[in-house]
Scaffold this motif. Structure first.
Motif, short mmCIF file in Angstrom:
data_model
loop_
_atom_site.label_atom_id
_atom_site.label_comp_id
_atom_site.label_asym_id
_atom_site.label_seq_id
_atom_site.Cartn_x
_atom_site.Cartn_y
_atom_site.Cartn_z
N ILE A 36 -103.90 52.99 -6.67
CA ILE A 36 -105.16 52.88 -5.91
C ILE A 36 -105.24 51.58 -5.14
CG2 ILE A 36 -107.67 52.68 -6.13
CD1 ILE A 36 -107.52 54.54 -8.54
N ALA A 37 -105.00 50.45 -5.82
CA ALA A 37 -105.29 49.14 -5.23
C ALA A 37 -104.34 48.75 -4.11
CB ALA A 37 -105.25 48.08 -6.33
N ILE A 38 -103.03 48.97 -4.28
CA ILE A 38 -102.07 48.53 -3.25
C ILE A 38 -102.23 49.31 -1.95
CG2 ILE A 38 -99.62 48.34 -2.69
CD1 ILE A 38 -99.11 47.53 -5.57
N PRO A 39 -102.28 50.65 -1.97
CA PRO A 39 -102.53 51.36 -0.70
C PRO A 39 -103.86 51.00 -0.07
CG PRO A 39 -101.68 52.87 -2.36
CD PRO A 39 -102.00 51.59 -3.06
N LEU A 40 -104.88 50.77 -0.91
CA LEU A 40 -106.19 50.40 -0.36
C LEU A 40 -106.13 49.05 0.34
CD1 LEU A 40 -109.12 51.33 -0.21
CD2 LEU A 40 -109.55 50.17 -2.36
N ALA A 41 -105.37 48.13 -0.23
CA ALA A 41 -105.20 46.83 0.42
C ALA A 41 -104.44 46.97 1.73
CB ALA A 41 -104.45 45.88 -0.52
N ALA A 42 -103.44 47.86 1.76
CA ALA A 42 -102.66 48.08 2.99
C ALA A 42 -103.53 48.69 4.09
CB ALA A 42 -101.48 49.00 2.69
N VAL A 43 -104.41 49.63 3.71
CA VAL A 43 -105.32 50.23 4.68
C VAL A 43 -106.32 49.20 5.19
CG1 VAL A 43 -107.19 51.91 4.93
CG2 VAL A 43 -105.10 52.55 3.73
N SER A 44 -106.78 48.33 4.29
CA SER A 44 -107.78 47.31 4.66
C SER A 44 -107.19 46.23 5.56
CB SER A 44 -108.35 46.66 3.40
OG SER A 44 -108.95 47.62 2.56
N LEU A 111 -94.09 35.19 11.98
CA LEU A 111 -93.20 36.23 11.47
C LEU A 111 -93.68 37.61 11.92
CD1 LEU A 111 -92.65 34.91 7.84
CD2 LEU A 111 -91.08 34.75 9.78
N ILE A 112 -94.99 37.79 11.94
CA ILE A 112 -95.54 39.07 12.40
C ILE A 112 -95.26 39.25 13.90
CG2 ILE A 112 -97.64 40.45 12.63
CD1 ILE A 112 -96.75 40.03 9.76
N GLU A 113 -95.41 38.18 14.66
CA GLU A 113 -95.15 38.25 16.09
C GLU A 113 -93.67 38.53 16.36
OE1 GLU A 113 -96.50 34.67 17.92
OE2 GLU A 113 -98.61 34.98 17.36
N ALA A 114 -92.81 37.97 15.54
CA ALA A 114 -91.37 38.22 15.70
C ALA A 114 -91.06 39.68 15.45
CB ALA A 114 -90.58 37.34 14.73
N ALA A 115 -91.71 40.28 14.43
CA ALA A 115 -91.48 41.70 14.15
C ALA A 115 -91.99 42.56 15.30
CB ALA A 115 -92.18 42.08 12.85
N ASP A 116 -93.16 42.18 15.85
CA ASP A 116 -93.70 42.94 16.99
C ASP A 116 -92.81 42.81 18.21
OD1 ASP A 116 -95.87 43.78 15.47
OD2 ASP A 116 -97.14 42.08 16.08
N SER A 121 -91.78 49.80 14.30
CA SER A 121 -92.96 50.61 14.04
C SER A 121 -93.84 49.92 12.99
CB SER A 121 -92.56 52.00 13.53
OG SER A 121 -91.90 51.89 12.28
N LYS A 122 -95.11 50.35 12.92
CA LYS A 122 -96.02 49.78 11.92
C LYS A 122 -95.53 50.03 10.50
CE LYS A 122 -100.31 49.97 14.64
NZ LYS A 122 -101.69 50.52 14.68
N ARG A 123 -94.96 51.21 10.29
CA ARG A 123 -94.46 51.55 8.96
C ARG A 123 -93.29 50.64 8.57
NH1 ARG A 123 -92.14 57.51 7.11
NH2 ARG A 123 -91.59 56.90 4.97
N PHE A 124 -92.38 50.45 9.52
CA PHE A 124 -91.23 49.57 9.26
C PHE A 124 -91.71 48.14 8.99
CE2 PHE A 124 -87.88 46.65 10.38
CZ PHE A 124 -86.73 47.26 9.88
N GLN A 130 -93.92 42.93 5.78
CA GLN A 130 -95.14 42.45 5.14
C GLN A 130 -95.10 42.57 3.61
OE1 GLN A 130 -97.47 44.96 7.90
NE2 GLN A 130 -98.77 43.16 8.26
N PHE A 131 -94.74 43.75 3.11
CA PHE A 131 -94.70 43.92 1.66
C PHE A 131 -93.69 42.98 0.99
CE2 PHE A 131 -96.96 48.19 1.39
CZ PHE A 131 -97.98 47.69 0.58
N PRO A 132 -92.45 42.85 1.52
CA PRO A 132 -91.51 41.91 0.88
C PRO A 132 -92.03 40.47 0.87
CG PRO A 132 -90.32 43.43 2.29
CD PRO A 132 -91.78 43.67 2.56
N LEU A 133 -92.69 40.05 1.96
CA LEU A 133 -93.21 38.69 2.01
C LEU A 133 -94.41 38.50 1.07
CD1 LEU A 133 -92.98 38.03 5.87
CD2 LEU A 133 -91.56 37.01 4.08
N ALA A 134 -95.18 39.57 0.89
CA ALA A 134 -96.36 39.49 0.03
C ALA A 134 -96.05 39.79 -1.44
CB ALA A 134 -97.44 40.45 0.53
N MET A 135 -94.81 40.21 -1.73
CA MET A 135 -94.47 40.68 -3.07
C MET A 135 -94.76 39.67 -4.18
SD MET A 135 -93.75 43.26 -4.77
CE MET A 135 -93.55 44.29 -3.33
#
Length: 506
Positions: A36-44, A111-116, A121-124, A130-135
């Motif tokens: 519940i919490a991790i997908p909700l944080a990703a959506v937020s 780092l986000i700008e470099a990825a853009d 894609s947003k999924r990639f 994002q997830f690896p950096l936030a892990m």
């Protein structure tokens, strides 16, 4: 230490079972929280207002006492593991969501700008950047949640959810330090082990972690399914009891009698299930089938319109029986002989010195010092009413916790205290129960309580339980309570011994 090792040896299987229940509760709650919490944080992440709102909501939930949450959930989902898991998830969501949201929103913008810039894609970007950096932050939140869940899961025992909390509650109720140490230490060790294991997850790729969580969830679901398929098809009757040694003795007697007379019935016991309201609600919602209840408690706490109780035990029982049937469609079998109600007790030395035999005798000695349980001291059906009925006026009246007032009485620090008539401390300290010559305290006789429907469908079980009607004296119950609470014998062993000694069990 030798006593502790002996306790572990004697209760090994039960302790392992409680540990398994605790792990099961914790794992299920954490898996649901993560899902519940991790997908909700990703959506937020792309809806910051939603994220801030969720932070506030989860923060408010943290301020609500856990027992209050359990009480709120009971009318909707009943009693047992389900409300316990829901409560654990509510408490665990905040650290997981908060850390995941903070980890995802505090990544270096470059780092986000470099990825853009690479046009991914947003999924990639979410799963590979994002997830690896936030892990590290996510794992930290999960670790906090796991420790919190394992600690809070001990409260599940209060509503029949099982786990190590059963031993903590048992230790407090029966003054059994061995049980208390087992529950507390195993909970702490389990939290430390779980925290250490979670640290290893930092090195696991996100993809593998998600797959692992899904596989673990499938294994748990499969295990539950296999267990149900392999369980023999026999009728299961659930019997619960309130907290303490005496209710556990009674429900073990019920179990032995039912299973002896009904080979196709398997009885599941839920000792230390909680207080009166928890048990009655569980009976109403069919979470349990039977539990022992007292006549005075029925009239004072469960049914409506019976504030004044009759001193005649039979009249009290018949009134409780009819009220339960009329108001709740409940069946109340005939009670046992003994009464577990309020009493006034003194030491043998005090009784001899002042020639005390009845409550009325106390009026002649206002110089005596009294110590009462806080509830007894304040309740109208406790000391205030007793004082008015018998004209008591003690020199000094203190309030003390139940265990302390008995110790103070035995050591001569006070002269008079309240008691429950079957308390094991009466036998332990060789105390004298005075006679309630004006019948101030109402009768409190225990009897099996069940729904009318259950009684109609199970006449053989009812016949088995009726064997206890009119049996077990106050002295018998004091002795059995002493064996369980003071000598720390198993309630099941004590119950079986009584039934065999009185030719109720083959």
């Amino acid at each position: 230490m030798s006593a502790l090792m002996s306790y572990l040896t004697k209760n090994q299987s039960a302790i392992v079972s409680a540990l398994g229940q605790h792990i099961e509760l914790s794992v299920i709650a954490i898996l649901i929280t993560v899902v519940i919490a991790i997908p909700l944080a990703a959506v937020s992440l792309n809806h910051r207002k939603l994220g801030e709102l969720m932070l506030q909501v989860t923060g408010v939930i943290q301020t609500i006492p856990s027992l209050a949450i359990l009480g709120i959930l009971i009318p909707f989902v009943g009693i047992g593991t389900v409300p316990a898991i829901i409560a654990l998830v509510l408490y665990a969501i905040m650290p997981v969501f908060q850390n995941t949201y903070a980890g995802l929103t505090n990544i270096d913008p470059l780092l986000i700008e470099a990825a853009d810039a690479f046009g991914v894609s947003k999924r990639f970007k979410l799963f590979k950047v994002q997830f690896p950096l936030a892990m590290p932050m996510i794992i930290s939140g999960i670790r906090i949640a796991v420790v919190m869940v394992i600690g809070t899961a001990t409260l599940a025992a209060l509503i029949g959810g099982g786990g190590l909390g059963t031993y903590i509650i048992l230790g407090i109720q029966t003054n059994n330090n061995n049980a208390l140490i087992v529950g507390a230490v195993l909970s702490a060790v389990l939290a430390l082990v779980a925290s250490a294991l979670i640290r290893i997850l930092v090195r696991v790729p996100v993809k593998h972690m998600i797959i692992g969580i899904m596989v673990l969830a499938m294994i748990i679901a499969g295990g539950v399914g296999v267990k149900k398929l392999m369980t023999p098809k026999v009728e299961n009757v659930v019997i619960a009891g309130k907290m303490g040694g005496e209710p556990e003795i009674l429900i073990n007697m019920y179990k032995d009698l039912i299973e002896q007379d009904n080979p196709n019935v398997k009885v599941t016991l839920k000792p230390n299930f909680g207080g009166t309201s928890f048990l009655f609600k569980a009976l109403q919602s069919h979470k349990i089938d039977i539990y022992p209840e007292f006549t005075g408690t029925v009239l004072q706490s469960l049914v409506q319109g019976h504030t004044k109780l009759n001193a005649d035990p039979n009249v009290t029982y018949q009134t409780a029986k009819q009220a339960l049937l009329k108001q709740y469609q409940m069946a109340y079998l005939k009670p046992m002989r003994y009464q577990n109600g309020y009493g006034i007790t003194v030491t043998q030395a005090t009784a001899r010195k002042y020639h005390l035999r009845t409550y009325a005798d106390l009026k002649r000695y206002p110089q005596l010092w009294a110590a009462f349980d806080p509830d007894f001291y304040q309740q109208s059906d406790g000391y205030p009413g007793l004082q008015k009925t018998y004209g008591l006026n003690f020199k000094s009246v203190r309030t003390m916790e139940p265990a302390l007032r008995y110790e103070a009485l035995a050591k001569g620090k006070v002269d008079v205290t309240d008691a429950y008539t079957t308390d094991p401390q009466i036998k332990k300290y060789h105390l004298v129960l005075l006679t309630d010559n004006k019948h101030f305290f109402p009768p409190y006789q225990g009897a099996p309580l069940m729904t009318k429907r259950f009684m109609t469908q199970h006449p053989q079980i009812v016949r088995s339980l009726k064997k206890l009607a009119g049996r077990i004296s106050t002295t018998d119950m004091q002795t059995m309570n002493y064996q369980v609470t003071v000598q720390h014998q198993k309630a099941a062993t004590v119950a079986k011994h009584y039934l065999k000694a009185h030719h109720l069990l083959k």
